[in-house]
Each structure stands twice: as structure tokens, then as C-alpha cells.
Design a protein around this motif. Sequence first.
Motif, PDB file in Angstrom:
ATOM      1  N   PHE A   1       0.824  -1.210   0.000  1.00 55.72           N
ATOM      2  CA  PHE A   1       0.000   0.000   0.000  1.00 55.72           C
ATOM      3  C   PHE A   1       0.858   1.259   0.000  1.00 55.72           C
ATOM      4  O   PHE A   1       0.607   2.198  -0.771  1.00 55.72           O
ATOM      5  N   SER A   2       1.888   1.307   0.851  1.00 58.84           N
ATOM      6  CA  SER A   2       2.709   2.525   0.933  1.00 58.84           C
ATOM      7  C   SER A   2       3.436   2.777  -0.385  1.00 58.84           C
ATOM      8  O   SER A   2       3.570   3.919  -0.819  1.00 58.84           O
ATOM      9  N   ARG A   3       3.882   1.710  -1.053  1.00 59.16           N
ATOM     10  CA  ARG A   3       4.554   1.895  -2.343  1.00 59.16           C
ATOM     11  C   ARG A   3       3.586   2.383  -3.419  1.00 59.16           C
ATOM     12  O   ARG A   3       3.917   3.271  -4.211  1.00 59.16           O
ATOM     13  N   ALA A   4       2.389   1.809  -3.439  1.00 58.89           N
ATOM     14  CA  ALA A   4       1.393   2.246  -4.428  1.00 58.89           C
ATOM     15  C   ALA A   4       0.965   3.683  -4.170  1.00 58.89           C
ATOM     16  O   ALA A   4       0.835   4.487  -5.097  1.00 58.89           O
ATOM     17  N   ALA A   5       0.776   4.029  -2.894  1.00 56.11           N
ATOM     18  CA  ALA A   5       0.351   5.388  -2.554  1.00 56.11           C
ATOM     19  C   ALA A   5       1.440   6.390  -2.879  1.00 56.11           C
ATOM     20  O   ALA A   5       1.159   7.507  -3.338  1.00 56.11           O
TER      21      ALA A   5
ATOM     22  N   ARG B   1      -9.479  -2.507   1.860  1.00 48.92           N
ATOM     23  CA  ARG B   1     -10.184  -2.872   3.094  1.00 48.92           C
ATOM     24  C   ARG B   1      -9.218  -3.480   4.110  1.00 48.92           C
ATOM     25  O   ARG B   1      -9.317  -3.220   5.321  1.00 48.92           O
ATOM     26  N   ALA B   2      -8.277  -4.291   3.620  1.00 50.64           N
ATOM     27  CA  ALA B   2      -7.283  -4.886   4.512  1.00 50.64           C
ATOM     28  C   ALA B   2      -6.413  -3.810   5.152  1.00 50.64           C
ATOM     29  O   ALA B   2      -6.069  -3.893   6.336  1.00 50.64           O
ATOM     30  N   VAL B   3      -6.061  -2.796   4.376  1.00 54.68           N
ATOM     31  CA  VAL B   3      -5.258  -1.687   4.901  1.00 54.68           C
ATOM     32  C   VAL B   3      -6.032  -0.948   5.987  1.00 54.68           C
ATOM     33  O   VAL B   3      -5.497  -0.667   7.072  1.00 54.68           O
ATOM     34  N   GLN B   4      -7.287  -0.639   5.717  1.00 53.73           N
ATOM     35  CA  GLN B   4      -8.103   0.074   6.695  1.00 53.73           C
ATOM     36  C   GLN B   4      -8.215  -0.739   7.986  1.00 53.73           C
ATOM     37  O   GLN B   4      -8.123  -0.189   9.087  1.00 53.73           O
ATOM     38  N   ARG B   5      -8.400  -2.032   7.849  1.00 49.88           N
ATOM     39  CA  ARG B   5      -8.504  -2.887   9.038  1.00 49.88           C
ATOM     40  C   ARG B   5      -7.183  -2.903   9.811  1.00 49.88           C
ATOM     41  O   ARG B   5      -7.171  -2.770  11.042  1.00 49.88           O
ATOM     42  N   ASP B   6      -6.054  -3.073   9.108  1.00 53.69           N
ATOM     43  CA  ASP B   6      -4.748  -3.078   9.778  1.00 53.69           C
ATOM     44  C   ASP B   6      -4.514  -1.785  10.543  1.00 53.69           C
ATOM     45  O   ASP B   6      -4.031  -1.792  11.683  1.00 53.69           O
ATOM     46  N   LEU B   7      -4.830  -0.674   9.916  1.00 52.18           N
ATOM     47  CA  LEU B   7      -4.601   0.622  10.561  1.00 52.18           C
ATOM     48  C   LEU B   7      -5.470   0.780  11.796  1.00 52.18           C
ATOM     49  O   LEU B   7      -5.029   1.326  12.815  1.00 52.18           O
ATOM     50  N   SER B   8      -6.705   0.297  11.737  1.00 50.98           N
ATOM     51  CA  SER B   8      -7.597   0.357  12.896  1.00 50.98           C
ATOM     52  C   SER B   8      -7.060  -0.518  14.026  1.00 50.98           C
ATOM     53  O   SER B   8      -7.100  -0.129  15.201  1.00 50.98           O
ATOM     54  N   VAL B   9      -6.554  -1.702  13.674  1.00 50.55           N
ATOM     55  CA  VAL B   9      -5.980  -2.596  14.684  1.00 50.55           C
ATOM     56  C   VAL B   9      -4.777  -1.939  15.350  1.00 50.55           C
ATOM     57  O   VAL B   9      -4.638  -1.942  16.578  1.00 50.55           O
ATOM     58  N   LEU B  10      -3.889  -1.365  14.551  1.00 49.25           N
ATOM     59  CA  LEU B  10      -2.695  -0.717  15.100  1.00 49.25           C
ATOM     60  C   LEU B  10      -3.060   0.458  15.991  1.00 49.25           C
ATOM     61  O   LEU B  10      -2.419   0.693  17.035  1.00 49.25           O
ATOM     62  N   TYR B  11      -4.077   1.195  15.599  1.00 49.75           N
ATOM     63  CA  TYR B  11      -4.537   2.315  16.422  1.00 49.75           C
ATOM     64  C   TYR B  11      -4.994   1.817  17.786  1.00 49.75           C
ATOM     65  O   TYR B  11      -4.623   2.368  18.829  1.00 49.75           O
ATOM     66  N   ARG B  12      -5.800   0.748  17.808  1.00 51.84           N
ATOM     67  CA  ARG B  12      -6.300   0.223  19.078  1.00 51.84           C
ATOM     68  C   ARG B  12      -5.156  -0.351  19.921  1.00 51.84           C
ATOM     69  O   ARG B  12      -5.141  -0.201  21.147  1.00 51.84           O
ATOM     70  N   LEU B  13      -4.193  -0.998  19.275  1.00 53.85           N
ATOM     71  CA  LEU B  13      -3.045  -1.528  20.011  1.00 53.85           C
ATOM     72  C   LEU B  13      -2.232  -0.407  20.656  1.00 53.85           C
ATOM     73  O   LEU B  13      -1.697  -0.564  21.759  1.00 53.85           O
TER      74      LEU B  13
ATOM     75  N   ALA C   1      -2.372   7.695   2.663  1.00 54.94           N
ATOM     76  CA  ALA C   1      -2.118   7.788   1.220  1.00 54.94           C
ATOM     77  C   ALA C   1      -1.547   9.157   0.874  1.00 54.94           C
ATOM     78  O   ALA C   1      -0.604   9.264   0.070  1.00 54.94           O
ATOM     79  N   ASP C   2      -2.083  10.214   1.478  1.00 51.75           N
ATOM     80  CA  ASP C   2      -1.565  11.572   1.246  1.00 51.75           C
ATOM     81  C   ASP C   2      -0.132  11.694   1.749  1.00 51.75           C
ATOM     82  O   ASP C   2       0.724  12.310   1.093  1.00 51.75           O
ATOM     83  N   PHE C   3       0.130  11.114   2.918  1.00 55.83           N
ATOM     84  CA  PHE C   3       1.480  11.177   3.490  1.00 55.83           C
ATOM     85  C   PHE C   3       2.484  10.513   2.557  1.00 55.83           C
ATOM     86  O   PHE C   3       3.553  11.065   2.266  1.00 55.83           O
ATOM     87  N   TYR C   4       2.166   9.317   2.071  1.00 57.28           N
ATOM     88  CA  TYR C   4       3.089   8.589   1.199  1.00 57.28           C
ATOM     89  C   TYR C   4       3.290   9.314  -0.125  1.00 57.28           C
ATOM     90  O   TYR C   4       4.391   9.322  -0.675  1.00 57.28           O
TER      91      TYR C   4
END
Length: 423
Positions: free
Chosen positions: A81-85, A99-111, A159-162
Motif C-alpha cells: 500500500f505505501s509503495r502504491a500510494a 479494506r485490509a489496509v483500513q482494518r490493519d490501521l484500525s488494529v494498530l490504532y487500538r493496540l 495515502a496523502d502522506f506517502y
Amino acid sequence: MNTMNTTQKAALLMSSLSVYRGLMQRTVVKAFYELICSVDKPIREFTDAWGHFFSLLCERGCAGHWAKYLTETALYDDNAFSRAAAAGEADELPDSVRRAVQRDLSVLYRLSLLRPATILSDYCHQDELGYVVRELPRWENGQPAKEFFHEETFLQHLADFYRHNGCGMFARYRAFIWRNGNIEPVPYPDSIDLSSLKSYQVQRQAVTDNTVAFLQGVSSNNCLLYGDRGTGKSSTVKALLNAYAKDGLRMVEMPKDRLGDFPLLIEKIAEIPLKFILFIDDLSFSSDDKSYAQLKAVLEGGLAVRPANTLIYATSNRRHIVKESFAERNGDDIHVNDTIQETLSLSDRFGLAVNFSKPTKEQYIEIVEGLAAEKQLSLDHDTLIAEAEQFAIGRGGRSPRCAIQFIAAAEAKQKLSSAPDEP
């Protein structure tokens, strides 16, 4: 049927990271995962995992802001994702990946927000903890990186950051060095800025204009900064990196003896949506050093074409880079002119050549005065100039480097003389 507590659920979610799964190999993140997986283990394993994780937080200076550390680690991850963005192609990824990216980011936020008190209260052998609970050190969560403030916009913000900063180490660092066939980051590059460089405004403006054109996608040239030692050639190049890193400029220093690795280096950066200056410092060749042919091919004419996101900036004390002697011109070479042209052709392949010559006395004094004003030295003007001239004589001649060294010595002397005497 047993129900999972908050920490056990966090461990399960963390184990299912997909696009950002590379984070699981990072030392601190891996230690955190081992900790939250140990909440149903014997007390010795649990406290060992706790101590290991906390010690790593302390080593990295993030025991007071775990949330920021974890989310920034995610921010600088190199993944699909970061390379594509970074290439502006995030919207072209399949919906399943997004969707997988959004889920991963939500998981990392909660962690990142999982508190030590919660982990302790979720430990499955509470009767064994006893006084140990009161003794265990606690970390602070703090706030996540700003890109993680609003869960519903995680994907767009990253995506904007990358897109603006690149991905992986090229987002985290601006300076790199080519070593052992790899691009390695320079964590603490020279922080010199253009405003601290005195005199040579015309020369620096020429190099700056070329660099700005390069960043804007306008026609620009490989650049040779040549001239007397200590005149600020290398400092100019490093200052340009510091000035324009925010605009997508990155720099890779390449040792002269590794010029043959140019095709390999190009493969690694050609598709990265940033602008790269390949920096070759203090470039010179002896007349019998045929490696200059490798640089000629790099500059123009080789099979490995220099990509549009790359320029070469080199510094040298010699205008023609290759050292030659009158004896060589009067030697037994039948085709002397061909030999001379071969020697001179290297410097001709730099589209921009800028001369940094030794300063006149007036320029040297101007540099000294500017630096003294910056450092707020209390020397009167006549004394300042007299001592600066004496210093230059002792160093074998005037130069900006000599002026900097003189001001450093004068500043140290002034501070020591004004310091209170020890009892």
C-alpha cells in the motif's frame, strides 16, 4: 466456554495483520506482541515479557509515548500500500487490499492505546501476581501520530502522506550512503543550511536554480562544483538537501570506487516518486585510473540510462577532474590530442560546472564579519580583522573553511574568558 479478555483479543487481532504484517518483525513491536500473548502464561514468562518490552521502550526513548512510536512505525513501513500510494496509485489497488489496509490501521490504532493497567488486569493468574503488580514499571501511551487521529480517514491520510513523502526509509530519512550494494540511511546528516554559508552567492544561486528546476520537472543538468579547497562546495550540496528535503529531494552519497554499481543503484530508486541527487564528493582521478570511464558512462552514453528522478552532483578541486602532467603531453603517445580529449571529456559531460575559487581578502573579511555577527562576538572590528588575517596566514591561506575555524576559536576564547573562575 471461556471468553477472551481485552488483551487476548488484541493479541488475536495483532496476529492477523496482513498488509502491515512487516511490523511484526520490528524489535519493539515483536516484544509487545510477545507481552500481550503472555497474559495466560506462567507468571515468570509474563513478567519477563513485560520487562523486555519496557527495556526496549526505554532504549528507544519512547516509554512516554508508546502510541506515537507504534503509529509512526506503521507510517514508515514499506509495503504494497505505501509503495502504491507513494506512486499516486493507491486508488488503483483492489478493494480487498484497501479494506485490509483500513482494518490493519484500525488494529494498530487500538493496540497503540492498550494501557498497561488493562494488560495487568487481564492477566489470567491474578492470584500469583501479588506485590509484583505494584513493582512493574508502567509506560505511557500518549497520543498517536496525527495521521491516526480520525479512524474513518486513516487510509486517506496515510495515502496523502506517502504521496508527498515517499515510503519506507525514504520517508523517514533524507540522506543516504551507498554501501555494500545497498542504500543505507544516514540518521544524523550535516544540518548546515544555506543561510549560514557566506559569500559565493552567484555560485550557490546557479546550483540552487538547477536544483529547483530538477524538483519542478524542468530541464536540469548534472553539476560539477570545482575549485579551491575549503570554499564550501560540499557544504553547498548538503545545504541544498536540507533546504529542499520537504519538497521531495533525497541524496545518496556514492563513493568514487563504487561507480561501477551505478546500474544497481538506479534499479533501487528509479521507481521511487522522489527526486534523488547522487553525490560524489572530492572527485579526482589519476591519469592511470581508468575508473573515470565508468563515470563517463553514468553521465552520458552508458546502457544504464539515468532516470528522470536522478541527477549527479560532484565536487572536485580540479576543473578537469583527471590529473595530467606536461610530461604526459610530451610523452611517446602518437595521438596526443586524442589522449588529451579523452581526459577532458569527463568534465565536459557535466552540464553545469560552477567555480568556487579562493576568496579575495575583501571576500574573506566579509565572510568573517558575517560569521562574527551570527555568533555575536564582542571583538572590535579592527581586532577581529587583524586576528582573522593572522589565523589565515597560520593556515596557509584564506578560505571560508578557515574563516569558520577562526570564528569557532574566537567564540571559544570569548566564552572561556567570560566564565566565572572556579573556587
